[in-house]
Write a protein that holds these residues in place. Sequence first.
Motif, PDB file in Angstrom:
ATOM      1  N   VAL A   1       0.864  -1.179   0.000  1.00 31.21           N
ATOM      2  CA  VAL A   1       0.000   0.000   0.000  1.00 31.21           C
ATOM      3  C   VAL A   1       0.903   1.233   0.000  1.00 31.21           C
ATOM      4  O   VAL A   1       1.806   1.344   0.835  1.00 31.21           O
ATOM      5  CB  VAL A   1      -0.916   0.006   1.248  1.00 31.21           C
ATOM      6  N   THR A   2       0.653   2.128  -0.945  1.00 30.05           N
ATOM      7  CA  THR A   2       1.445   3.350  -1.050  1.00 30.05           C
ATOM      8  C   THR A   2       0.522   4.554  -0.931  1.00 30.05           C
ATOM      9  O   THR A   2      -0.443   4.676  -1.687  1.00 30.05           O
ATOM     10  CB  THR A   2       2.193   3.406  -2.401  1.00 30.05           C
ATOM     11  N   ASP A   3       0.808   5.427   0.033  1.00 33.21           N
ATOM     12  CA  ASP A   3       0.065   6.679   0.195  1.00 33.21           C
ATOM     13  C   ASP A   3       0.852   7.787  -0.493  1.00 33.21           C
ATOM     14  O   ASP A   3       2.079   7.879  -0.335  1.00 33.21           O
ATOM     15  CB  ASP A   3      -0.122   7.027   1.668  1.00 33.21           C
ATOM     16  N   GLU A   4       0.134   8.607  -1.258  1.00 31.52           N
ATOM     17  CA  GLU A   4       0.761   9.709  -1.976  1.00 31.52           C
ATOM     18  C   GLU A   4      -0.049  10.986  -1.762  1.00 31.52           C
ATOM     19  O   GLU A   4      -1.261  10.926  -1.563  1.00 31.52           O
ATOM     20  CB  GLU A   4       0.809   9.407  -3.481  1.00 31.52           C
ATOM     21  N   GLU A   5       0.637  12.126  -1.807  1.00 36.44           N
ATOM     22  CA  GLU A   5      -0.045  13.414  -1.718  1.00 36.44           C
ATOM     23  C   GLU A   5       0.238  14.210  -2.979  1.00 36.44           C
ATOM     24  O   GLU A   5       1.316  14.097  -3.575  1.00 36.44           O
ATOM     25  CB  GLU A   5       0.386  14.191  -0.482  1.00 36.44           C
ATOM     26  N   MET A   6      -0.757  15.002  -3.388  1.00 36.49           N
ATOM     27  CA  MET A   6      -0.600  15.819  -4.582  1.00 36.49           C
ATOM     28  C   MET A   6       0.354  16.965  -4.299  1.00 36.49           C
ATOM     29  O   MET A   6       0.310  17.585  -3.226  1.00 36.49           O
ATOM     30  CB  MET A   6      -1.946  16.361  -5.052  1.00 36.49           C
ATOM     31  N   ILE A   7       1.224  17.232  -5.252  1.00 35.64           N
ATOM     32  CA  ILE A   7       2.112  18.391  -5.163  1.00 35.64           C
ATOM     33  C   ILE A   7       1.318  19.594  -5.662  1.00 35.64           C
ATOM     34  O   ILE A   7       0.886  19.631  -6.812  1.00 35.64           O
ATOM     35  CB  ILE A   7       3.385  18.170  -6.006  1.00 35.64           C
ATOM     36  N   GLU A   8       1.079  20.534  -4.781  1.00 37.30           N
ATOM     37  CA  GLU A   8       0.258  21.702  -5.100  1.00 37.30           C
ATOM     38  C   GLU A   8       1.047  22.714  -5.937  1.00 37.30           C
ATOM     39  O   GLU A   8       2.274  22.775  -5.869  1.00 37.30           O
ATOM     40  CB  GLU A   8      -0.219  22.375  -3.803  1.00 37.30           C
ATOM     41  N   GLY A   9       0.319  23.511  -6.720  1.00 33.26           N
ATOM     42  CA  GLY A   9       0.922  24.620  -7.431  1.00 33.26           C
ATOM     43  C   GLY A   9       1.457  24.286  -8.812  1.00 33.26           C
ATOM     44  O   GLY A   9       2.013  25.165  -9.476  1.00 33.26           O
ATOM     45  N   LEU A  10       1.318  23.051  -9.256  1.00 30.90           N
ATOM     46  CA  LEU A  10       1.772  22.698 -10.596  1.00 30.90           C
ATOM     47  C   LEU A  10       0.606  22.802 -11.572  1.00 30.90           C
ATOM     48  O   LEU A  10      -0.560  22.723 -11.187  1.00 30.90           O
ATOM     49  CB  LEU A  10       2.331  21.268 -10.609  1.00 30.90           C
ATOM     50  N   SER A  11       0.904  22.950 -12.840  1.00 33.96           N
ATOM     51  CA  SER A  11      -0.152  23.055 -13.852  1.00 33.96           C
ATOM     52  C   SER A  11      -0.661  21.690 -14.307  1.00 33.96           C
ATOM     53  O   SER A  11      -1.534  21.621 -15.161  1.00 33.96           O
ATOM     54  CB  SER A  11       0.373  23.844 -15.059  1.00 33.96           C
ATOM     55  N   PHE A  12      -0.111  20.636 -13.722  1.00 31.92           N
ATOM     56  CA  PHE A  12      -0.533  19.270 -14.040  1.00 31.92           C
ATOM     57  C   PHE A  12      -0.526  18.473 -12.745  1.00 31.92           C
ATOM     58  O   PHE A  12       0.209  18.801 -11.809  1.00 31.92           O
ATOM     59  CB  PHE A  12       0.408  18.630 -15.071  1.00 31.92           C
ATOM     60  N   PRO A  13      -1.348  17.417 -12.664  1.00 29.75           N
ATOM     61  CA  PRO A  13      -1.378  16.631 -11.423  1.00 29.75           C
ATOM     62  C   PRO A  13      -0.107  15.803 -11.266  1.00 29.75           C
ATOM     63  O   PRO A  13       0.305  15.094 -12.184  1.00 29.75           O
ATOM     64  CB  PRO A  13      -2.606  15.741 -11.582  1.00 29.75           C
ATOM     65  N   SER A  14       0.508  15.940 -10.122  1.00 29.48           N
ATOM     66  CA  SER A  14       1.711  15.173  -9.800  1.00 29.48           C
ATOM     67  C   SER A  14       1.650  14.806  -8.322  1.00 29.48           C
ATOM     68  O   SER A  14       1.234  15.617  -7.494  1.00 29.48           O
ATOM     69  CB  SER A  14       2.956  16.008 -10.098  1.00 29.48           C
ATOM     70  N   PHE A  15       2.069  13.586  -8.004  1.00 26.30           N
ATOM     71  CA  PHE A  15       1.997  13.095  -6.627  1.00 26.30           C
ATOM     72  C   PHE A  15       3.371  12.688  -6.131  1.00 26.30           C
ATOM     73  O   PHE A  15       4.222  12.257  -6.901  1.00 26.30           O
ATOM     74  CB  PHE A  15       1.054  11.878  -6.558  1.00 26.30           C
ATOM     75  N   ARG A  16       3.562  12.805  -4.821  1.00 26.92           N
ATOM     76  CA  ARG A  16       4.799  12.325  -4.189  1.00 26.92           C
ATOM     77  C   ARG A  16       4.425  11.278  -3.160  1.00 26.92           C
ATOM     78  O   ARG A  16       3.424  11.405  -2.440  1.00 26.92           O
ATOM     79  CB  ARG A  16       5.599  13.465  -3.581  1.00 26.92           C
ATOM     80  N   ARG A  17       5.248  10.240  -3.093  1.00 25.14           N
ATOM     81  CA  ARG A  17       5.025   9.148  -2.146  1.00 25.14           C
ATOM     82  C   ARG A  17       5.348   9.647  -0.741  1.00 25.14           C
ATOM     83  O   ARG A  17       6.377  10.284  -0.516  1.00 25.14           O
ATOM     84  CB  ARG A  17       5.933   7.972  -2.517  1.00 25.14           C
ATOM     85  N   ILE A  18       4.445   9.367   0.191  1.00 24.85           N
ATOM     86  CA  ILE A  18       4.703   9.766   1.577  1.00 24.85           C
ATOM     87  C   ILE A  18       4.813   8.565   2.511  1.00 24.85           C
ATOM     88  O   ILE A  18       5.345   8.689   3.609  1.00 24.85           O
ATOM     89  CB  ILE A  18       3.649  10.766   2.100  1.00 24.85           C
ATOM     90  N   ALA A  19       4.325   7.391   2.070  1.00 23.03           N
ATOM     91  CA  ALA A  19       4.439   6.193   2.911  1.00 23.03           C
ATOM     92  C   ALA A  19       4.259   4.949   2.057  1.00 23.03           C
ATOM     93  O   ALA A  19       3.454   4.943   1.128  1.00 23.03           O
ATOM     94  CB  ALA A  19       3.400   6.207   4.023  1.00 23.03           C
TER      95      ALA A  19
END
Length: 89
Positions: free
Chosen positions: A33-51
């Motif tokens: 199971v991988t939790d990710e959060e969206m990186i805010e402020g970009l013009s396209f959706p991008s996520f970073r892994r947090i756990a």
Amino acid sequence: MTMRTRRETVIFKHPARIKGIERQLPAGAYEVVTDEEMIEGLSFPSFRRIATMIMVPGAPPHHHSMEMLTISSIDLADAQHHDAVASNV
């Protein structure tokens, strides 16, 4: 903040060791199971892994229970690599 959870099945053909887990895991299929959060402020959706967590059978004497253990995605990739190399020997 936008979050998402991804689930995947990882298969080890051989007993595996993952750094941070104190016991050897038997060969088999494991849910990761991988939790990710969206990186805010970009013009396209991008996520970073947090756990990253892996579901493993409970340690003796609790073989019928499941534990969710937090691991490093790099340590998981290393264990998968070792398993693949062992398959080629």
